[in-house]
Design a protein around this motif. Structure first.
Motif, PDB file in Angstrom:
ATOM      1  N   GLU A 417       0.695  -1.098  -0.088  1.00 59.83           N
ATOM      2  CA  GLU A 417       0.077  -0.063   0.046  1.00 59.83           C
ATOM      3  C   GLU A 417       0.992   1.243  -0.010  1.00 59.83           C
ATOM      4  OE1 GLU A 417      -1.702   3.359   1.844  1.00 59.83           O
ATOM      5  OE2 GLU A 417      -0.508   2.220   2.940  1.00 59.83           O
ATOM      6  N   TYR A 418       2.228   1.379   0.516  1.00 52.66           N
ATOM      7  CA  TYR A 418       2.918   2.198   0.652  1.00 52.66           C
ATOM      8  C   TYR A 418       3.311   2.886  -0.951  1.00 52.66           C
ATOM      9  CZ  TYR A 418       3.206   2.225   5.609  1.00 52.66           C
ATOM     10  OH  TYR A 418       3.006   2.163   6.960  1.00 52.66           O
ATOM     11  N   LEU A 419       3.288   1.916  -1.758  1.00 50.76           N
ATOM     12  CA  LEU A 419       3.414   2.534  -3.249  1.00 50.76           C
ATOM     13  C   LEU A 419       2.604   3.634  -3.665  1.00 50.76           C
ATOM     14  CD1 LEU A 419       4.020  -1.021  -4.887  1.00 50.76           C
ATOM     15  CD2 LEU A 419       5.726   0.685  -3.973  1.00 50.76           C
ATOM     16  N   SER A 420       1.365   3.571  -2.841  1.00 51.19           N
ATOM     17  CA  SER A 420       0.559   4.907  -3.263  1.00 51.19           C
ATOM     18  C   SER A 420       1.277   6.177  -3.112  1.00 51.19           C
ATOM     19  CB  SER A 420      -0.724   4.601  -2.176  1.00 51.19           C
ATOM     20  OG  SER A 420      -0.313   5.039  -1.027  1.00 51.19           O
ATOM     21  N   LEU A 421       2.504   6.356  -2.157  1.00 47.71           N
ATOM     22  CA  LEU A 421       3.172   7.492  -2.046  1.00 47.71           C
ATOM     23  C   LEU A 421       3.809   7.971  -3.027  1.00 47.71           C
ATOM     24  CD1 LEU A 421       4.713   6.733   1.600  1.00 47.71           C
ATOM     25  CD2 LEU A 421       2.528   8.305   0.962  1.00 47.71           C
ATOM     26  N   LEU A 422       4.023   6.793  -4.191  1.00 47.11           N
ATOM     27  CA  LEU A 422       4.838   6.928  -5.440  1.00 47.11           C
ATOM     28  C   LEU A 422       4.005   7.137  -6.640  1.00 47.11           C
ATOM     29  CD1 LEU A 422       7.680   4.426  -5.132  1.00 47.11           C
ATOM     30  CD2 LEU A 422       7.928   6.768  -5.131  1.00 47.11           C
ATOM     31  N   PHE A 423       2.930   6.416  -6.824  1.00 43.71           N
ATOM     32  CA  PHE A 423       2.043   6.189  -7.926  1.00 43.71           C
ATOM     33  C   PHE A 423       0.543   6.696  -7.807  1.00 43.71           C
ATOM     34  CE2 PHE A 423       5.138   2.673  -7.823  1.00 43.71           C
ATOM     35  CZ  PHE A 423       6.086   3.057  -8.901  1.00 43.71           C
ATOM     36  N   GLY A 424       0.102   6.793  -6.505  1.00 41.12           N
ATOM     37  CA  GLY A 424      -1.342   7.331  -6.438  1.00 41.12           C
ATOM     38  C   GLY A 424      -2.144   6.154  -5.929  1.00 41.12           C
ATOM     39  N   TYR A 425      -3.385   6.457  -5.501  1.00 44.73           N
ATOM     40  CA  TYR A 425      -4.279   5.274  -5.085  1.00 44.73           C
ATOM     41  C   TYR A 425      -4.896   4.526  -6.207  1.00 44.73           C
ATOM     42  CZ  TYR A 425      -3.847   6.496  -0.181  1.00 44.73           C
ATOM     43  OH  TYR A 425      -3.181   6.566   1.115  1.00 44.73           O
ATOM     44  N   SER A 426      -5.206   5.001  -7.347  1.00 44.93           N
ATOM     45  CA  SER A 426      -5.823   4.584  -8.470  1.00 44.93           C
ATOM     46  C   SER A 426      -5.039   3.349  -8.912  1.00 44.93           C
ATOM     47  CB  SER A 426      -6.006   5.395  -9.603  1.00 44.93           C
ATOM     48  OG  SER A 426      -4.962   5.801 -10.023  1.00 44.93           O
ATOM     49  N   ASN A 427      -3.746   3.351  -8.873  1.00 47.25           N
ATOM     50  CA  ASN A 427      -2.908   2.368  -9.269  1.00 47.25           C
ATOM     51  C   ASN A 427      -2.719   1.211  -8.540  1.00 47.25           C
ATOM     52  OD1 ASN A 427      -1.999   3.489 -11.894  1.00 47.25           O
ATOM     53  ND2 ASN A 427      -0.699   4.902 -10.637  1.00 47.25           N
ATOM     54  N   LEU A 428      -3.219   1.228  -7.366  1.00 45.73           N
ATOM     55  CA  LEU A 428      -3.310   0.054  -6.205  1.00 45.73           C
ATOM     56  C   LEU A 428      -4.272  -0.729  -7.073  1.00 45.73           C
ATOM     57  CD1 LEU A 428      -3.581   1.746  -2.637  1.00 45.73           C
ATOM     58  CD2 LEU A 428      -1.717   0.738  -3.794  1.00 45.73           C
ATOM     59  N   ILE A 429      -5.341  -0.458  -7.837  1.00 38.11           N
ATOM     60  CA  ILE A 429      -5.985  -1.456  -8.250  1.00 38.11           C
ATOM     61  C   ILE A 429      -5.259  -2.197  -9.353  1.00 38.11           C
ATOM     62  CG2 ILE A 429      -8.026  -1.591  -9.763  1.00 38.11           C
ATOM     63  CD1 ILE A 429      -9.136  -0.854  -7.281  1.00 38.11           C
ATOM     64  N   ILE A 430      -4.409  -1.725  -9.915  1.00 33.84           N
ATOM     65  CA  ILE A 430      -3.645  -2.329 -11.115  1.00 33.84           C
ATOM     66  C   ILE A 430      -2.834  -3.443 -10.288  1.00 33.84           C
ATOM     67  CG2 ILE A 430      -1.938  -2.381 -12.732  1.00 33.84           C
ATOM     68  CD1 ILE A 430      -2.731   0.505 -13.254  1.00 33.84           C
ATOM     69  N   ILE A 431      -2.223  -3.030  -9.133  1.00 37.50           N
ATOM     70  CA  ILE A 431      -1.430  -4.056  -8.435  1.00 37.50           C
ATOM     71  C   ILE A 431      -2.279  -5.182  -7.966  1.00 37.50           C
ATOM     72  CG2 ILE A 431       0.009  -4.208  -6.384  1.00 37.50           C
ATOM     73  CD1 ILE A 431       1.072  -1.473  -6.819  1.00 37.50           C
ATOM     74  N   ALA A 432      -3.538  -4.634  -7.222  1.00 39.67           N
ATOM     75  CA  ALA A 432      -4.431  -5.751  -6.694  1.00 39.67           C
ATOM     76  C   ALA A 432      -4.714  -6.689  -7.984  1.00 39.67           C
ATOM     77  CB  ALA A 432      -5.579  -5.163  -6.153  1.00 39.67           C
ATOM     78  N   ALA A 433      -5.113  -6.275  -9.021  1.00 34.04           N
ATOM     79  CA  ALA A 433      -5.442  -7.317 -10.467  1.00 34.04           C
ATOM     80  C   ALA A 433      -4.193  -7.827 -10.694  1.00 34.04           C
ATOM     81  CB  ALA A 433      -5.790  -6.077 -11.499  1.00 34.04           C
ATOM     82  N   LEU A 434      -3.157  -7.445 -10.255  1.00 31.15           N
ATOM     83  CA  LEU A 434      -1.890  -8.442 -10.680  1.00 31.15           C
ATOM     84  C   LEU A 434      -1.591  -9.519  -9.709  1.00 31.15           C
ATOM     85  CD1 LEU A 434       0.761  -8.969 -12.192  1.00 31.15           C
ATOM     86  CD2 LEU A 434       1.851  -7.557 -10.739  1.00 31.15           C
TER      87      LEU A 434
END
Length: 445
Positions: A417-434
């Motif tokens: 989840e700390y990657l949101s500090l780099l890429f924003g929260y919307s991209n967490l969906i992409i990581i979750a999908a992966l």
């Protein structure tokens, strides 16, 4: 509402609000053991409070104070003969302290309308126009939730929020915000003002320590605009990357050190003390756990933006999540789920919709309808994900290993989840999908 105790250096009153431990010491208020604000009459308030009413030689009829706290900003507005004041404050305990103990009782004046709600939510739901909008005491000193890196005020300090402020200003209206001693904070605020209002802000400094940013909606006669060069060494906070307190997208070193420590201690514990059977993990359950944590975080973030960062919203979010989990377990218990391919395909469709459809589509509905539609939209992936988990766990042959793998995956998801500090929260969906794709690839059936 709280309890009272006396110690040697004074008379303290301690209260528990939905957000803080609040301590009143005389006219001073601290929250969570940190100094926060003081209740002052307008005559004792500093130049920063009086600035917007004096520098432009202009009177204001309608003023909105965001983060009005215990009432000092409101007292100053009354001192300058503002005829109508809307004071928005998220913490009900601090409001009550202001009503009861502020020496001039500004909240008791008939021209003051005290609104106990999240300020961003108020801006979204109101259509009222103002001559002046002031950001008062909006530094909350507390996180919205342990599931994300958001503070209570994060969605007040984004370009999108400033655009909403602009929509509430009359043509000759003003937007006023005190800045900070650090130059890069001022740079960041100025950049966000510029992107939201398409003009440079007025920037005034006092004693080389405090800075005032005032954005003017229309030219002001007789006021020379101080030159201010918009810096490119900062990044503007947005609703997708709502990290006003970061200079640029990055993971602070203190976070990296803490995360590495947790990982190393965990690995050392398993190597030294763990039985050999725990060295095995089930990749399917591991990735399900990692992905679910990201879904949960994104749900909290979305609802905070739609409804505001209040404790009621948090309660509704967790209620909805637990309800989806319960419904999924009930569904799996009573029905045959069939092929997991179908459920994973449905999950990927729902995740794609969550990524592509903007939150603004929900804002046109009334509050109840917005909650129902948003819950169905944002929590349907959680229901499907839990159908997959429950169905897989129902057929588990090594339930202890599978459950432990899921818990370990949840920890990894929390770290991711700390990657949101780099890429924003919307991209967490992409990581979750992966993660869900890897869970599908590693499924054992």
């Amino acid at each position: 509402m709280g309890f009272i105790y006396i110690i040697s250096y004074g008379f303290l009153q301690t209260y528990w609000s939905p957000y803080y431990k609040v301590v009143k010491n005389g006219l001073n208020i601290s929250v969570n053991s940190m100094s926060h604000q003081s209740m002052r009459p307008a005559s004792d308030a500093g130049l920063l409070w009086h600035h917007p009413y004096t520098v432009f030689n202009k009177s204001f009829d309608d003023v909105l104070i965001i983060g009005s706290g215990s009432g000092t900003d409101t007292a100053v507005a009354l001192y300058h003969n503002v005829s109508s004041i809307d004071a928005v404050e998220i913490d009900p305990v601090i409001i009550e302290l202001g009503k009861k103990y502020h020496p001039t009782n500004p909240y008791g004046e008939p021209s003051v309308n005290v609104i106990n709600t999240d300020a961003r939510s108020y801006l979204m739901q109101s259509d009222k126009k103002y001559d002046l909008i002031i950001y008062g005491l909006t530094d909350s000193l507390t996180l919205l939730s342990s599931y994300g890196n958001l503070r209570l005020e994060s969605y007040l300090y984004t370009v999108d929020a400033f655009r909403e402020v602009k929509s509430h200003l009359r043509e000759d209206g003003f937007f006023h915000r005190n800045a900070y001693p650090d130059r890069w904070f001022t740079d960041k605020l100025a950049l966000m003002f510029y992107e939201a209002f398409d003009q440079n802000p007025y920037v005034l400094s006092f004693n080389d320590s405090n800075t005032i940013l005032t954005l003017v909606g229309a030219p002001v006669d007789g006021l020379a605009k101080p030159a201010y060069v918009i810096s490119t060494d900062v990044s503007a906070a947005t609703d997708d990357w709502p990290f006003f307190y970061l200079r640029k997208p990055s993971i602070p070193k203190i976070y990296v050190d803490a995360l590495l420590t947790i990982i190393l201690v965990t690995i050392a514990f398993f190597v030294v003390a763990g039985p050999k059977s725990l060295y095995r993990i089930n990749p399917h359950f591991f990735f399900l756990g990692a992905a679910f944590m990201l879904l949960e975080t994104k749900s909290i973030v979305n609802f905070s933006l739609l409804y505001g960062s209040t404790w009621v919203v948090d309660s509704l979010v967790f209620f909805s999540i637990l309800l989806m989990v319960l419904l999924a377990v009930y569904f799996v218990e009573r029905h045959e789920t069939g092929s997991m391919r179908m459920w994973f395909a449905l999950l990927f469709i729902l995740l794609s919709a969550n990524y592509l459809i903007p939150l603004s589509v929900f804002l046109s509905h009334d509050l109840l309808s917005r909650y129902v539609y948003a819950s169905l939209f944002f929590f349907s992936p959680i229901f499907v994900a839990n159908v997959i988990f429950s169905s897989s766990f129902k057929d588990a042959k090594e339930s202890n290993i599978d459950y432990a793998s899921n818990i370990l995956g949840s920890m990894v998801g929390g770290l991711t989840e700390y990657l949101s500090l780099l890429f924003g929260y919307s991209n967490l969906i992409i990581i979750a999908a992966l993660f869900y794709f890897l869970a599908f690839y590693k499924i054992r059936r």
